[in-house]
Design a protein around this motif. Structure first.
Motif, PDB file in Angstrom:
ATOM      1  N   LEU A 186      35.335  14.568  33.199  1.00  0.00           N
ATOM      2  CA  LEU A 186      34.740  13.159  33.466  1.00  0.00           C
ATOM      3  C   LEU A 186      33.165  12.877  32.900  1.00  0.00           C
ATOM      4  O   LEU A 186      33.049  12.618  31.924  1.00  0.00           O
ATOM      5  CB  LEU A 186      34.521  13.551  34.989  1.00  0.00           C
ATOM      6  N   GLN A 187      32.720  15.138  32.622  1.00  0.00           N
ATOM      7  CA  GLN A 187      31.808  15.602  31.948  1.00  0.00           C
ATOM      8  C   GLN A 187      32.410  15.044  30.107  1.00  0.00           C
ATOM      9  O   GLN A 187      30.756  14.973  29.049  1.00  0.00           O
ATOM     10  CB  GLN A 187      31.099  16.428  32.130  1.00  0.00           C
ATOM     11  N   ASN A 188      33.632  14.597  29.659  1.00  0.00           N
ATOM     12  CA  ASN A 188      33.784  15.287  28.541  1.00  0.00           C
ATOM     13  C   ASN A 188      33.553  13.432  28.175  1.00  0.00           C
ATOM     14  O   ASN A 188      33.598  13.407  26.896  1.00  0.00           O
ATOM     15  CB  ASN A 188      35.146  15.259  27.946  1.00  0.00           C
ATOM     16  N   THR A 189      33.354  12.597  28.942  1.00  0.00           N
ATOM     17  CA  THR A 189      34.228  11.123  28.680  1.00  0.00           C
ATOM     18  C   THR A 189      32.702  10.477  27.651  1.00  0.00           C
ATOM     19  O   THR A 189      32.630   9.852  26.827  1.00  0.00           O
ATOM     20  CB  THR A 189      34.441   9.888  29.737  1.00  0.00           C
ATOM     21  N   PRO A 190      31.028  11.127  28.527  1.00  0.00           N
ATOM     22  CA  PRO A 190      30.251  10.249  27.362  1.00  0.00           C
ATOM     23  C   PRO A 190      30.779  10.649  25.801  1.00  0.00           C
ATOM     24  O   PRO A 190      30.448   9.828  25.287  1.00  0.00           O
ATOM     25  CB  PRO A 190      29.347  10.970  27.882  1.00  0.00           C
ATOM     26  N   ASP A 191      31.079  12.108  25.612  1.00  0.00           N
ATOM     27  CA  ASP A 191      31.458  12.173  23.928  1.00  0.00           C
ATOM     28  C   ASP A 191      32.375  11.297  23.790  1.00  0.00           C
ATOM     29  O   ASP A 191      32.454  10.861  22.373  1.00  0.00           O
ATOM     30  CB  ASP A 191      31.575  13.860  24.114  1.00  0.00           C
ATOM     31  N   SER A 192      33.516  11.493  24.003  1.00  0.00           N
ATOM     32  CA  SER A 192      34.603  10.174  23.455  1.00  0.00           C
ATOM     33  C   SER A 192      34.612   8.928  23.236  1.00  0.00           C
ATOM     34  O   SER A 192      34.609   8.468  22.284  1.00  0.00           O
ATOM     35  CB  SER A 192      35.842  10.687  24.699  1.00  0.00           C
ATOM     36  N   LEU A 193      33.424   8.381  24.708  1.00  0.00           N
ATOM     37  CA  LEU A 193      32.703   7.001  24.453  1.00  0.00           C
ATOM     38  C   LEU A 193      32.278   7.236  22.652  1.00  0.00           C
ATOM     39  O   LEU A 193      32.423   6.061  22.440  1.00  0.00           O
ATOM     40  CB  LEU A 193      32.642   6.974  25.754  1.00  0.00           C
ATOM     41  N   ARG A 194      31.698   7.664  22.396  1.00  0.00           N
ATOM     42  CA  ARG A 194      30.392   7.549  21.237  1.00  0.00           C
ATOM     43  C   ARG A 194      31.611   7.643  20.161  1.00  0.00           C
ATOM     44  O   ARG A 194      31.273   6.847  19.345  1.00  0.00           O
ATOM     45  CB  ARG A 194      29.550   8.960  21.410  1.00  0.00           C
ATOM     46  N   THR A 195      32.569   8.768  19.698  1.00  0.00           N
ATOM     47  CA  THR A 195      33.698   8.916  19.216  1.00  0.00           C
ATOM     48  C   THR A 195      34.744   7.142  19.365  1.00  0.00           C
ATOM     49  O   THR A 195      34.036   6.849  17.930  1.00  0.00           O
ATOM     50  CB  THR A 195      34.894   9.386  19.025  1.00  0.00           C
ATOM     51  N   LEU A 196      35.000   6.333  20.168  1.00  0.00           N
ATOM     52  CA  LEU A 196      35.423   5.198  20.237  1.00  0.00           C
ATOM     53  C   LEU A 196      34.823   4.314  19.500  1.00  0.00           C
ATOM     54  O   LEU A 196      35.067   3.364  19.452  1.00  0.00           O
ATOM     55  CB  LEU A 196      35.582   5.112  21.656  1.00  0.00           C
ATOM     56  N   LEU A 197      33.358   4.468  20.399  1.00  0.00           N
ATOM     57  CA  LEU A 197      32.516   3.250  19.898  1.00  0.00           C
ATOM     58  C   LEU A 197      31.991   3.099  18.477  1.00  0.00           C
ATOM     59  O   LEU A 197      31.962   2.670  17.986  1.00  0.00           O
ATOM     60  CB  LEU A 197      31.651   2.913  20.335  1.00  0.00           C
ATOM     61  N   ASP A 198      32.326   4.441  17.787  1.00  0.00           N
ATOM     62  CA  ASP A 198      31.732   4.490  16.072  1.00  0.00           C
ATOM     63  C   ASP A 198      32.797   4.166  15.537  1.00  0.00           C
ATOM     64  O   ASP A 198      33.440   3.321  14.594  1.00  0.00           O
ATOM     65  CB  ASP A 198      31.989   6.069  15.488  1.00  0.00           C
ATOM     66  N   GLY A 199      33.756   3.679  16.220  1.00  0.00           N
ATOM     67  CA  GLY A 199      34.936   3.355  15.091  1.00  0.00           C
ATOM     68  C   GLY A 199      36.290   1.693  15.818  1.00  0.00           C
ATOM     69  O   GLY A 199      36.876   1.349  15.330  1.00  0.00           O
ATOM     70  N   MET A 200      34.842   0.751  16.243  1.00  0.00           N
ATOM     71  CA  MET A 200      35.663  -0.360  16.765  1.00  0.00           C
ATOM     72  C   MET A 200      35.076  -1.899  15.569  1.00  0.00           C
ATOM     73  O   MET A 200      35.124  -3.023  15.737  1.00  0.00           O
ATOM     74  CB  MET A 200      34.121  -0.841  17.413  1.00  0.00           C
ATOM     75  N   GLU A 201      34.846  -0.934  14.152  1.00  0.00           N
ATOM     76  CA  GLU A 201      34.963  -2.731  13.514  1.00  0.00           C
ATOM     77  C   GLU A 201      36.007  -3.197  13.126  1.00  0.00           C
ATOM     78  O   GLU A 201      36.160  -4.346  12.933  1.00  0.00           O
ATOM     79  CB  GLU A 201      34.278  -1.537  12.087  1.00  0.00           C
ATOM     80  N   ASP A 202      36.861  -2.712  13.541  1.00  0.00           N
ATOM     81  CA  ASP A 202      38.649  -3.373  13.478  1.00  0.00           C
ATOM     82  C   ASP A 202      38.312  -4.468  14.705  1.00  0.00           C
ATOM     83  O   ASP A 202      38.986  -5.514  14.286  1.00  0.00           O
ATOM     84  CB  ASP A 202      39.451  -2.077  13.243  1.00  0.00           C
ATOM     85  N   VAL A 203      37.889  -3.763  16.046  1.00  0.00           N
ATOM     86  CA  VAL A 203      37.909  -4.873  16.702  1.00  0.00           C
ATOM     87  C   VAL A 203      36.900  -6.431  16.458  1.00  0.00           C
ATOM     88  O   VAL A 203      37.782  -7.512  16.674  1.00  0.00           O
ATOM     89  CB  VAL A 203      37.814  -4.270  18.216  1.00  0.00           C
TER      90      VAL A 203
END
Ligand code: M6R
Length: 369
Positions: free
Chosen positions: A194-211
């Motif tokens: 759970l504590q890792n999810t904020p970092d994962s989410l930051r990575t995810l949010l950085d790659g949303m141009e395609d969407v």
């Protein structure tokens, strides 16, 4: 005040990693034990619980649906989820050993408040998950776990949803721990994820141009369907709700296994179908089932938009458009898979010229029944 974002919704989507971290803050002891200090129920009260009901509306109800999978898996007690507006007009069987969890961002939703009162009349213990300090629902509950998402201005719920999920996970783990169903090290292992999810989410949010590009493309679709299994099912419902609410488009979410029982006949040439694929790591069988559902809809002409875990190479062949999310344990995956759907709805609504933050006919807090 929108911090450089065009809409509050985009700002609030971007705030999600921090909102999750804030909701986790101060809730974990050095030994990885969960401390819910705002919960005014004794450990004994919680040990006596033999059934959980989760009651909420809209997006908060979808958080409850995810929680059911986690609570039953971790705590091993029956957990039912119900829409607040339905719960109060039937005769649910409740008593002192029933824990009713009400989930509400605003803390003022009338349907949820009435359900809470209905539960209390029957002596059930009521625990509120709420984002608004001092609002009516937490005041009337026996206990409250506040989500620390900060104010949510956009009508569409985004960071409130993810923090509600975190609160549900914490409650599930806490119950499992004090009832002795999970060992401290097992709980600590989930907490670490759970504590890792904020970092994962930051990575995810950085790659949303395609969407964003995809959204422009889908803005004229006459319907968009969403399919998922297990915790991916409530995510599918949430993706469809966001689209209806913001883009004023027809959208529907289905349990992928139900397709062949009717909805598959909706699929026509080019019908967009958003498919939420479970992690191959956790339950490979489930992932394979969803992949075969994707093949089924594709064979009937669907245009597939596939949300899958990074490294799941096998799905690419069936995806007209592939969106990947960082690897996350199955039960926690909605913290990732929901986010591209929020962005998709927001961008489609914007491309259609709608008021993203204030969709027509809706209010942020629904204080009428
Ligand atoms: O404040 P609440 O969490 O009780 O609100 C419940 C629903 O009205 C709310 O989640 C609604 O469905 C959202 N606007 C959806 O984005």
């Amino acid at each position: 005040e929108k911090g450089g974002y065009e809409y509050f919704m985009l700002k609030e989507i971007a705030e999600q990693p921090q909102a999750i971290a804030d909701t986790l803050l101060g809730r974990l002891s050095d030994r990885g034990e969960i401390i819910l200090d705002e919960v005014r129920l004794t450990d004994q009260d919680l040990r006596d619980v033999d059934k959980v009901f989760i009651v909420a509306c809209g997006t908060s109800y979808h958080a409850g649906m995810v929680a059911k999978y986690a609570i039953e898996h971790w705590v091993r007690i029956p957990c039912e989820v119900e829409l607040a507006s339905e719960f109060r007009y039937r005769d649910p069987i409740l008593d002192r050993s029933t824990l009713v969890i009400v989930i509400s961002q605003s803390g003022e939703t009338m349907d949820t408040l009435m359900a809470l009162r209905h539960a209390k009349e029957q002596k059930a213990r009521v625990l509120a998950i709420c984002n608004t300090n001092g609002s009516t629902i937490p005041r009337e509950s026996d206990a409250v776990l506040y989500t620390h998402g900060g104010p949510e201005i956009a009508v569409a719920s985004t960071k409130a949803f993810l923090t509600q999920l975190v609160a549900c996970y914490l409650i599930g783990l806490h119950l499992a721990q004090i009832r002795g169903v999970m060992y401290a090290d097992e709980v600590a292992a989930v907490v670490e994820k759970l504590q890792n999810t904020p970092d994962s989410l930051r990575t995810l949010l950085d790659g949303m141009e395609d969407v964003r590009a995809l959204a422009r493309d889908l803005r004229t679709a006459s319907t968009i369907l969403f399919i998922g299994r297990h915790v991916g099912f409530p995510v599918a419902l949430e993706g469809a709700l966001k689209l209806k609410e913001l883009a004023y488009m027809h959208a529907e979410g289905f349990a992928a296994g139900e397709l062949k029982h009717g909805p598959i006949s909706l699929i026509d040439d080019g019908t967009p179908v958003v498919c939420i694929v479970p992690s191959p790591a956790g339950r490979g069988v489930m992932r394979d089932k969803v992949v075969s559902n994707i093949q089924e809809v594709r064979a009937r002409g669907a245009r597939t938009i596939v949300i899958a875990e990074e490294g799941d190479e096998g799905v690419a062949a069936f995806a007209d458009h592939l969106i990947t999310v960082p690897p996350t344990p199955t039960l926690l995956a909605p913290l990732m898979t929901t986010v591209p759907l929020q962005i998709l709805a927001c961008e489609i609504a914007a491309a259609r010229g709608n008021d993203v933050d204030q969709p027509r006919n809706l209010a942020k807090s629904v204080t009428v029944e």
